[in-house]
Design an enzyme around this catalytic site. Structure first.
Site, PDB file in Angstrom:
ATOM      1  N   GLY B  91     -23.287  21.273  45.592  1.00 65.32           N
ATOM      2  CA  GLY B  91     -23.432  20.789  46.953  1.00 65.32           C
ATOM      3  C   GLY B  91     -22.964  21.790  47.995  1.00 65.32           C
ATOM      4  O   GLY B  91     -23.599  21.959  49.032  1.00 65.32           O
ATOM      5  N   THR B  92     -21.855  22.461  47.709  1.00 63.96           N
ATOM      6  CA  THR B  92     -21.340  23.422  48.686  1.00 63.96           C
ATOM      7  C   THR B  92     -22.348  24.538  48.930  1.00 63.96           C
ATOM      8  O   THR B  92     -22.611  24.926  50.073  1.00 63.96           O
ATOM      9  CB  THR B  92     -20.001  23.997  48.204  1.00 63.96           C
ATOM     10  OG1 THR B  92     -19.020  22.960  48.232  1.00 63.96           O
ATOM     11  CG2 THR B  92     -19.540  25.137  49.101  1.00 63.96           C
ATOM     12  N   HIS B 225     -22.560  16.421  40.331  1.00 62.13           N
ATOM     13  CA  HIS B 225     -21.389  15.800  39.699  1.00 62.13           C
ATOM     14  C   HIS B 225     -20.909  14.527  40.384  1.00 62.13           C
ATOM     15  O   HIS B 225     -20.036  13.844  39.863  1.00 62.13           O
ATOM     16  CB  HIS B 225     -20.248  16.818  39.562  1.00 62.13           C
ATOM     17  CG  HIS B 225     -19.508  17.105  40.822  1.00 62.13           C
ATOM     18  ND1 HIS B 225     -18.245  16.626  41.056  1.00 62.13           N
ATOM     19  CD2 HIS B 225     -19.851  17.820  41.901  1.00 62.13           C
ATOM     20  CE1 HIS B 225     -17.833  17.061  42.246  1.00 62.13           C
ATOM     21  NE2 HIS B 225     -18.793  17.783  42.770  1.00 62.13           N
ATOM     22  N   THR B 261     -30.177  33.286  37.911  1.00 67.53           N
ATOM     23  CA  THR B 261     -30.914  32.789  36.748  1.00 67.53           C
ATOM     24  C   THR B 261     -31.111  31.279  36.852  1.00 67.53           C
ATOM     25  O   THR B 261     -30.168  30.539  37.156  1.00 67.53           O
ATOM     26  CB  THR B 261     -30.140  33.132  35.462  1.00 67.53           C
ATOM     27  OG1 THR B 261     -30.003  34.550  35.388  1.00 67.53           O
ATOM     28  CG2 THR B 261     -30.880  32.626  34.229  1.00 67.53           C
ATOM     29  N   CYS B 349      -7.389  19.048  49.794  1.00 62.25           N
ATOM     30  CA  CYS B 349      -6.043  19.568  49.932  1.00 62.25           C
ATOM     31  C   CYS B 349      -6.045  21.058  49.640  1.00 62.25           C
ATOM     32  O   CYS B 349      -6.880  21.561  48.921  1.00 62.25           O
ATOM     33  CB  CYS B 349      -5.070  18.831  49.023  1.00 62.25           C
ATOM     34  SG  CYS B 349      -5.552  18.803  47.325  1.00 62.25           S
TER      35      CYS B 349
END
Lengths: 380, 427
Positions: B91-92, B225, B261, B349
């Site tokens: 996602g990042t 995930h 890849t 955090c």
């Protein structure tokens, strides 16, 4: 007991925690985040405040199989230890931030929080012994006098002693701790000791003070008032200091000159010969007494620096003041330093040095009894 | 491995601080959730298969087939065309491509970027970096007290700099509060100024109906995930007309915007998890919402001054974000952990130190309140028993956290004494 083990990321606290686990306690590891802007990596001989140190502490907890948390005490640390450090230097005194950290953070903010959350005690890697005496718990020098840290712990007082564990107090030497760490598979076994003040980068105290207090140029004068140099802030000087004065001319007699006083109000630093540094009477305030209070003791030793020698003295408790008369003069006793009173290896109490002078009177006795120089003990 | 969080929570100090017998309750599914069995099985098999999807031989063709079938499946489940699916490593990365890629792919005159103030750091920090290092003019768009984007503020912003804006980012649903954002309205407002919209749907996918084509967004980020695929696979849905510059440079895979890849095993894992999540969504989310409401009601009965955040906004069904006055989140989380309950502070955090929630600060909270936020996020394995477990341990945990909060005030008092003593000394 339910024990909170303070894990700095160094070898001492890791082995102390391991010994607490071995002793059958329920141990939880806590790393204190004390700096507001933490460096990613350890630099120089600072040893507790980088993210790498926090990571070392986490790995130690993993090896010991104990839970691990980071507690953010940076606000408390800044408001007490750092603020005190700045204001003491600003006021012309010489603070010991490790004493203040033990007073306000480790055995106050951390311990109080631990107790509130259901712990019974805090365990640290300090080198000092807690002995069960007839009248309660006593604080004593570590077996390894070279590593002894009772000097910086005296401020915690008797009550908090009841809630503290120092499992390293009886180890004969640091080598034993390192060997034990290696045998336990702790990766920090060979990590270098930390000596510098943890929040002062590069060990540059004067640079730190300048960055936080600003430059305040002023004069350096000798004992007659004659101007012999200049400085960028009187707060950067401490009584007994010889290096870094940058004096233009040597003294007339060619003898080395030392800082003998700072005058923050006039922003002046006074230098003079070594003889002016010798004192044999020290007055302390903010007395913390860990033993039965008695008016006068003639058979004690006092220590005024973490790495200093203990000298025979008599002490008198007078209200919230303590007067120590030394059997032999000491040099470079600065206001703000802690004066710790020992009976043999036992800590009787401590006070913050308020003033020191040459009274000239002979001491109570010249017998030197027992306490060797505390060598290069680590800070903390 | 020591046996995962359940085993970890059942041994060591966990539980020692409380009398309650501990069995682990995991209510942090928004942080990550367990890989689904079907996915884990297929993934393990795929990892043993030989073949780079970019190779032209039989092995490569087979891997490519798996990859493309997965891409088609992902597209079908999210209202996208297979061409629009750009597979990423999570996602990042998808968010970075959606924001940074859009900025660098935009025309010369578009140097402004706007993101909501409550975005995930993957968007917020990417945008801030564009501002500090790439010359972008970055605006963080205000939200209301419920944490929902202020559309009037957006309209005013677009009226000023819409013509110069490279991309506007608005998350589909917030990862801390669970508040659902008005993506359709944002798209409509931006369309008038020709501004592409990136939406971070990492939390929304599987929880809400997500139809990429219908949303009108130019790009949409998702992560494996959070829905039962492994960490390390995600996707950016990107319209054909999305002008994206690559963030990663290399072999030019994935339309030339995402080199690296191709991960056939990961693609199938993502597609499988997504297919299951979408198929079960309606039934599962109503189950979760009921459990969440039960937890919410129970919590408020036990801690009446706790505040449920974004309660006035449409929320993700499994999210419960509360602020508990007189506590620090880390003390509450410590107590919960010791009692075998895994929850989180809302915010990320830094090296274990809980930071005040930037989402709550944006919603107008003071720092102390923003440090008192605890997030419970329910997921597929969550049962009634988990909710009861939390409610059983909560009163003592909160009481201890409140007691632990008091010494902080004592330290503050010591600091005040020090300050006044120092002042006296200096004079």
């Amino acid at each position: 007991m339910r024990v909170l083990a303070a894990l700095s990321g160094g070898v001492d606290s890791a082995v102390a925690a391991a010994r607490a686990v071995d002793a059958g306690h329920d141990v939880v590891g806590v790393h204190m985040a004390l700096s507001r802007s933490r460096a990613q990596h350890r630099t120089g001989s600072r040893g507790c405040c980088s993210i790498e140190d926090a990571s070392d502490a986490r790995r130690a907890a993993d090896v010991l199989g104990i839970p691990y948390y980071v507690w953010d005490l940076s606000e408390e640390f800044e408001e007490t230890v750092v603020a005190d450090f700045l204001s003491e230097y600003e006021a012309g005194r010489t603070p010991n931030p490790c004493v203040r950290c033990n007073e306000h953070i480790k055995f106050a903010a951390l311990l109080d929080r631990a107790l509130a959350l259901g712990f019974d005690a805090v365990c640290t890697g300090h080198y000092a012994r807690i002995v069960d005496g007839a009248a309660g718990r006593e604080l004593h020098r570590a077996v390894d006098h070279a590593k002894d840290q009772s000097y910086v712990l005296a401020v915690m007082g008797a009550e908090r002693l009841e809630r503290s564990l120092f499992p390293l107090g009886d180890v004969p030497s640091k080598d034993v701790v390192r060997a034990e760490a290696a045998a336990r598979g702790l990766s920090v076994s060979a990590k270098p000791d930390s000596y510098d003040i943890c929040f002062v980068a590069d060990g540059d105290t004067r640079g730190f003070l300048r960055s936080r207090l600003g430059e305040r140029p002023g004069e350096i004068v000798d004992e007659t008032g004659a101007v012999v140099g200049s400085h960028q802030g009187a707060y950067g000087f401490t009584v007994g200091q010889r290096k870094g004065l940058g004096l233009r001319r040597p003294a007339p007699d060619g003898a080395p000159r030392y800082v003998v006083a700072t005058d923050p109000a006039a922003n002046r630093v006074v230098v003079g010969p070594a003889a002016l540094l010798s004192v044999d009477e020290v007055v302390g305030r903010d007395v913390v007494w860990l033993a039965e209070r008695s008016g006068r003791r003639t058979d004690v030793t006092v220590q005024v620096r973490a790495h200093g020698e203990a000298v025979p003295a008599s002490v008198e408790l007078d209200g919230d003041r303590l007067v120590a008369r030394l059997s032999e003069p000491l040099r470079g006793v600065a206001a703000g330093q802690s004066l710790v009173v020992y009976d043999g290896t036992r800590v009787l109490g401590q006070a913050s040095v308020e003033s020191a002078r040459r009274a000239g009177a002979p001491g109570a006795g010249r017998r030197r009894d027992g306490v060797a120089a505390a060598g290069a003990a680590p800070r903390g | 491995m020591r046996g995962g969080p359940a085993a970890a929570a059942g041994r060591g100090a966990a539980g020692h601080l409380h009398s309650i017998v501990v069995t682990a309750t995991y209510l942090d599914h928004a942080a990550t959730t367990v890989v689904r069995e079907e996915v884990a099985r297929a993934y393990a098999e795929d990892l043993q298969r030989l073949g780079n999807p970019s190779s032209t031989h039989a092995f490569g063709r087979e891997a490519r087939r798996v990859l493309e079938e997965s891409r088609e499946s992902i597209a079908a489940d999210l209202g996208a065309h297979p061409t629009e699916v750009v597979l990423t490593a999570g996602g990042t990365e998808a968010d970075n491509l959606g924001v940074v890629g859009a900025f660098h792919g935009a025309s010369e005159g578009r140097r402004a970027v706007a993101v909501t103030a409550v975005e995930h750091p993957a968007v917020l920090d990417a945008a801030r970096w564009l501002g500090t290092a790439q010359g972008a003019e970055v605006t963080e768009l205000a939200v209301d007290a419920e944490g929902v984007l202020d559309l009037d503020g957006l309209a005013a912003h677009l009226a000023r700099v819409g013509e110069r804006t490279a991309v506007v980012a608005v998350m589909w649903a917030n990862n801390e509060t669970g508040a659902v954002q008005p993506v359709a309205e944002v798209v409509a407002a931006c369309a008038a100024a020709g501004v592409p919209v990136h939406t971070d749907a990492v939390q929304a996918v599987g929880q809400l109906p997500v139809d990429f084509a219908a949303s009108g967004a130019t790009t949409l980020a998702l992560s494996g995930h959070k829905i039962g695929a492994p960490v390390g696979v995600g996707a950016l849905l990107a319209r054909r007309d999305a002008a994206l510059a690559p963030v990663l440079h290399g072999g030019g895979q994935e339309r030339g915007v995402r080199s690296g890849t191709l991960d056939a095993a990961g693609a199938r894992a993502l597609a499988t998890a997504l297919r299951l999540a979408v198929a079960e969504r309606e039934e599962e989310t109503s189950r979760l919402a009921a459990l969440r409401d039960r937890l919410q009601d129970g919590l408020l009965a036990l801690v009446p001054d706790a505040r449920v955040r974004s309660a006035g906004a449409p929320r993700l069904p499994g999210h419960l974000f509360v602020t508990i006055p007189g506590t620090d989140a880390d003390a509450v989380l410590f107590g919960l952990d010791a009692a075998g309950v895994a929850a989180s502070a809302g915010s990320a955090c830094t090296a274990g130190v809980t930071q005040p929630s930037h989402v709550l600060l944006a919603m107008g909270d003071d720092e102390a309140t923003a440090r008192s936020a605890v997030r419970f996020t329910l997921g597929r394995p969550t049962t009634e028993r988990d909710v009861e477990h939390v409610l059983a341990v909560l009163p003592e945990v909160v009481a201890r956290a409140r007691a632990a909060h008091a010494p902080r005030r004592a330290t503050a008092a010591a600091a005040t004494r020090l300050a006044s003593a120092a002042g006296a000394g200096a004079r």
